[in-house]
Design a protein around this motif. Structure first.
Motif, PDB file in Angstrom:
ATOM      1  N   SER A 196       1.846   9.283  -5.991  1.00 13.18           N
ATOM      2  CA  SER A 196       2.182  10.661  -5.637  1.00 13.18           C
ATOM      3  C   SER A 196       3.331  11.191  -6.489  1.00 13.18           C
ATOM      4  O   SER A 196       3.470  12.396  -6.658  1.00 13.18           O
ATOM      5  CB  SER A 196       2.534  10.772  -4.152  1.00 13.18           C
ATOM      6  OG  SER A 196       3.745  10.077  -3.887  1.00 13.18           O
ATOM      7  N   LYS A 245       1.074   4.137  -2.893  1.00 14.69           N
ATOM      8  CA  LYS A 245       0.847   5.549  -2.600  1.00 14.69           C
ATOM      9  C   LYS A 245       2.008   6.403  -3.083  1.00 14.69           C
ATOM     10  O   LYS A 245       1.813   7.477  -3.640  1.00 14.69           O
ATOM     11  CB  LYS A 245       0.641   5.763  -1.099  1.00 14.69           C
ATOM     12  CG  LYS A 245      -0.706   5.325  -0.601  1.00 14.69           C
ATOM     13  CD  LYS A 245      -0.846   5.574   0.885  1.00 14.69           C
ATOM     14  CE  LYS A 245      -2.178   5.088   1.416  1.00 14.69           C
ATOM     15  NZ  LYS A 245      -2.300   5.276   2.862  1.00 14.69           N
ATOM     16  N   THR A 251       0.834  -1.208   0.000  1.00 15.29           N
ATOM     17  CA  THR A 251       0.000   0.000   0.000  1.00 15.29           C
ATOM     18  C   THR A 251       0.862   1.248   0.000  1.00 15.29           C
ATOM     19  O   THR A 251       0.614   2.197  -0.751  1.00 15.29           O
ATOM     20  CB  THR A 251      -0.930   0.008   1.226  1.00 15.29           C
ATOM     21  OG1 THR A 251      -1.727  -1.174   1.196  1.00 15.29           O
ATOM     22  CG2 THR A 251      -1.821   1.220   1.239  1.00 15.29           C
ATOM     23  N   SER A 252       1.904   1.241   0.808  1.00 12.99           N
ATOM     24  CA  SER A 252       2.818   2.376   0.876  1.00 12.99           C
ATOM     25  C   SER A 252       3.519   2.602  -0.458  1.00 12.99           C
ATOM     26  O   SER A 252       3.654   3.736  -0.919  1.00 12.99           O
ATOM     27  CB  SER A 252       3.853   2.135   1.982  1.00 12.99           C
ATOM     28  OG  SER A 252       4.802   3.162   1.996  1.00 12.99           O
TER      29      SER A 252
END
Length: 134
Positions: free
Chosen positions: A128, A124, A120-121
């Motif tokens: 971004s 993200k 998930t990190s």
């Protein structure tokens, strides 16, 4: 042939059973995070070295097992002893696995959560960093 496989499996399971789960944990019961302590190249070199050592140990074990199997072919008493030892080793391995089942499941669940969080990190961070169209 099946007795060879049973004996080899017994020896391998016995060696696995001899490795306690606690060896993978620190004395406080939590997993140690050493990833930050080493640079990626040092970690890779250490992993490669450990894999080479593991491969060497497996090859030595295979040669030893083959010698015992060859001896067991010639001597019926040795064959009986080998089968009894393999049977005992399998029983010990099964018992050890059953005793550590909850700990194994807990560690697998924890690893799964950590992998999901890292995934998930990473997603993200990737979204971004994507350039935005004007």
């Amino acid at each position: 042939m099946s007795s060879r496989i049973a004996f080899a499996a017994g020896v391998l399971l016995a060696s696995l059973a001899a490795l306690p789960l606690s060896a993978q944990q620190s004395s406080s019961g939590t997993l140690r995070d050493t990833a930050a302590a080493k640079s990626p190249s040092a970690k890779s070199a250490t992993t490669d070295s450990a894999l080479v050592d593991l491969g060497r140990a497996i090859a030595e074990l295979a040669m030893s097992v083959q010698k015992v199997v060859d001896q067991a072919k010639k001597d019926p008493e040795m064959r009986r002893a080998a089968l009894q030892t393999a049977s005992t080793a399998v029983s010990v391995a099964q018992k050890t696995l059953e005793e550590n089942k909850s700990e194994i499941e807990r560690l697998l669940a924890e690893a799964s959560r950590k992998i999901a969080a890292m995934d998930t990190s990473a997603k993200k961070q990737a979204t971004s960093k994507e350039p935005k169209a004007p």
